[in-house]
Design an enzyme around this catalytic site. Structure first.
Site, short mmCIF file in Angstrom:
data_model
loop_
_atom_site.label_atom_id
_atom_site.label_comp_id
_atom_site.label_asym_id
_atom_site.label_seq_id
_atom_site.Cartn_x
_atom_site.Cartn_y
_atom_site.Cartn_z
N ASP A 191 44.04 56.83 49.67
CA ASP A 191 44.61 56.46 50.97
C ASP A 191 43.63 55.64 51.78
O ASP A 191 42.42 55.89 51.75
CB ASP A 191 44.97 57.76 51.72
CG ASP A 191 46.07 57.57 52.72
OD1 ASP A 191 46.37 58.53 53.44
OD2 ASP A 191 46.63 56.47 52.79
N HIS A 197 43.88 46.30 49.34
CA HIS A 197 44.26 46.75 48.00
C HIS A 197 43.27 46.26 46.95
O HIS A 197 42.93 46.99 46.01
CB HIS A 197 45.66 46.23 47.65
CG HIS A 197 46.72 46.72 48.57
ND1 HIS A 197 46.70 47.97 49.13
CD2 HIS A 197 47.84 46.12 49.05
CE1 HIS A 197 47.75 48.13 49.92
NE2 HIS A 197 48.45 47.03 49.89
N LEU A 251 38.91 58.94 28.08
CA LEU A 251 39.42 59.33 29.39
C LEU A 251 40.92 59.03 29.40
O LEU A 251 41.35 58.00 28.86
CB LEU A 251 38.74 58.52 30.51
CG LEU A 251 39.37 58.64 31.92
CD1 LEU A 251 39.02 59.99 32.53
CD2 LEU A 251 38.88 57.52 32.84
#
Lengths: 280, 311
Positions: free
Chosen positions: B87, B104, B198
């Site tokens: 956020d 972004h 991962l």
């Protein structure tokens, strides 16, 4: 035990009269300038540590649960005065059955002793009491007492105190899914509502939740400093303001609640913005 | 609430200025740093640095050398699954008088760094909340822009993921996604499905409640088909039907939310029952190694009881 009851009533008495009552009304007046939460939920953590503090080196007397009860009564009274219509308390998780059997028994006995007192408080303040959870694992005496308390307060509609016992959020969701699935399967057999793939809707689950009696909490307060939900109100907490405080639950005081509400008011504009975006 | 953190291709790699490599700290990466998330226009005046890798060839897998952990962190206590609500990109950009897209892009840098750190420190699953189901109500132009960015980023990074041993999974309601993006997601998931270093789970058009509803629908269908009885429905069955059934570790040990908001916002609802929550005031583009260490340190000091009690 009588000493603890007297101590508890003294705490309640201090809440309800005297200079502290006047000061409190001034504080609440300030709080009411901002948005007041409609629903506050409490994860009442820290009872055991409180008990150890009071009885260092000794065996648990009541597990801190008696003091926890009076703390809950005080919080309910503060919320009632402030205009918070819904209060929910996480009293006993299904996970708690994993604890030592003597600890579980202490908690059960403590809760059972408090039903009459709780009924008196609820009737005095016209608060409806509701038990959310699966009461099946409890003995008959407990179930009967809980039902009696719910019936005695069923007529009150201004405020609701929900006590979560033998509750976990996953069990609640599972129960809602079971109910919804059963209904939809029955509909399917009877060829009712057979409208294809998307027959289970959000509202089907929500109406079968134990917590369907109350709106989603605005604030969830957890004491003892832990920062997790511990399987409490997972479904309902999506937009809830989460507040963790280091105080032990039996020692929670008015100013803890006031700070939590002030914090909520500070973050409310963000949530309101998000709600408005949804409405566009 | 959230928008996609993806990159617009550009020449150089962005290196965060506040997380300079410490002397003596071994940093191994499995991909060419000029590929992954490399995309800032020069006018933003970020400190840029061309990066090199230690790969001997394009197919080399990530070196398994143990990476020294920052002081105070224990490898044994590292969470297996970390989830992040990223956020604050918009606020970050507004604070600097920049357009939201710059926020972004800066957020992509943070995500990139976090993916790298997770690989180094033995975290096995990283789930990021990229696009909420509630984000669809944003202006169509913005939504289309974000989805196309996500598509381009996936396309450009697919090879990097493969080289670095990262498995990509995407969860969420795919019914609203453009066909081209859906097709690409399937391709990336298929290509990387055997990678084990991962698992990066990207939640797109996701809501925790939707996840439970779709699990419920699957269960109803199975019950109507006679595969299961209603009495068979239990928590285990629900877990199998949730979208996080794509991973061996569906329940995050740690959830991090940036930007100071203290809520979970309909993210991984069922899965967060016992997750340790960590909230930080930092905006996501400012969340770097230092902040991640702080979150992990906080996690490692906590006593997890899962409803029981330590004796």
């Amino acid at each position: 035990m009588a000493k603890e009851v007297m101590s508890g009533w003294t705490r309640v008495g201090n809440v309800s009269r005297g200079v502290s009552s006047v000061i409190r009304e001034c504080i609440f007046g300030v709080l009411r300038v901002g948005p007041i939460p409609n629903h506050i939920a409490f994860i009442m953590d820290g009872n055991r540590r409180y008990d150890k503090k009071q009885n260092p080196g000794g065996a648990a007397v009541s597990g801190g649960h008696d003091a926890a009860f009076w703390a809950l009564v005080a919080m309910v009274m503060y919320c009632y005065e402030l205009g918070v219509k819904y209060v929910t308390a996480y009293a006993f998780s299904i996970d708690n059955f994993k604890r030592k059997s003597e600890d579980v028994q202490i908690l059960m006995d403590s809760m059972l002793r408090k039903f009459d007192l709780l009924e008196k408080v609820a009737i005095h303040f016209a608060i409806r009491v509701h038990f959310a959870g699966n009461l099946g694992p409890f003995n008959n005496e407990f179930r009967v007492s809980a039902m009696k308390l719910m019936e005695a307060t069923a007529g009150y509609s201004n405020s609701l105190l929900t006590i979560c016992v033998a509750y976990t959020s996953r069990d609640e969701i599972l129960h809602a899914i079971e109910e919804s699935c059963e209904q939809k399967c029955i509909d399917h057999v009877r060829e009712i509502n057979s409208d294809g793939d998307h027959i289970i809707k959000l509202m089907d689950l929500e109406k079968n939740m134990y917590m369907a009696v109350a709106p989603d909490p605005d604030i969830i307060i957890r004491t003892e400093g832990e920062n997790r939900l511990s399987n409490f109100l997972l479904w309902q907490s999506c937009g809830s303001h989460l507040c963790s405080m280091s105080v032990l639950w039996p020692e929670i005081e008015l100013w803890n609640l006031v700070l939590a509400i002030l914090n909520f008011q500070k973050h409310k504009p963000y949530l309101e913005r998000k709600k408005k975006e949804k409405q566009v | 609430m959230l928008s996609l953190r993806v990159a617009i291709p550009a020449a150089n790699t962005l290196i965060p200025t506040k997380t300079k490599p410490k002397p003596g700290l071994v940093v191994q990466t499995g991909w060419n740093q000029t590929d992954l998330f490399s995309s800032l226009p020069k006018r933003y005046d970020y400190k840029l640095q061309a990066a090199t890798t230690g790969l001997t060839d394009g197919r080399a897998s990530v070196e398994d050398k143990e990476v020294e952990l920052p002081a105070g962190l224990s490898r044994e206590l590292m969470p297996k699954h970390v989830a992040v609500i990223m956020d604050g990109n918009g606020r970050w950009a507004r604070q600097r008088g920049l357009p939201t897209s710059a926020g972004h892009e800066a957020g992509v840098k943070s995500l990139r760094e976090m993916v790298e750190l997770c690989c180094q420190w033995g975290i096995q699953v990283l789930t990021v909340f990229a696009f909420s189901s509630e984000n669809w109500i944003r202006p169509k132009v913005e939504v289309n822009f974000l989805l196309s960015l996500f598509e381009r980023a996936l396309e450009s990074e697919m090879e990097s993921f493969q080289r670095s041993g990262i498995r990509i999974s995407v969860i969420g309601d795919s019914s609203k996604l453009p066909a081209s993006l859906l097709s690409l997601i399937n391709k990336v998931e298929e290509t990387t499905k055997n990678n084990t270093r991962l698992q990066l789970i990207v939640a797109v058009s996701y809501s925790g409640k939707y996840d439970v509803v779709q699990a419920c629908r699957s269960i109803v269908e199975r019950a109507k088909d006679g595969q299961i009885q209603l009495a068979d429905i239990d928590e285990g069955l629900i877990e199998q039907e949730l979208e996080t059934n794509c991973t061996e570790y569906p329940y995050p040990d740690l959830l991090i939310r940036t930007s100071g908001e203290l809520r979970v916002s309909n993210f991984l609802l069922w899965q967060l029952a016992y997750t340790e929550l960590f909230f930080t005031q930092e905006l996501w583009p400012d969340f770097g190694k230092e902040e991640f260490v702080e979150a992990l340190s906080s996690y490692q000091q906590r006593q997890r009881r899962f409803g029981g009690r330590h004796s």
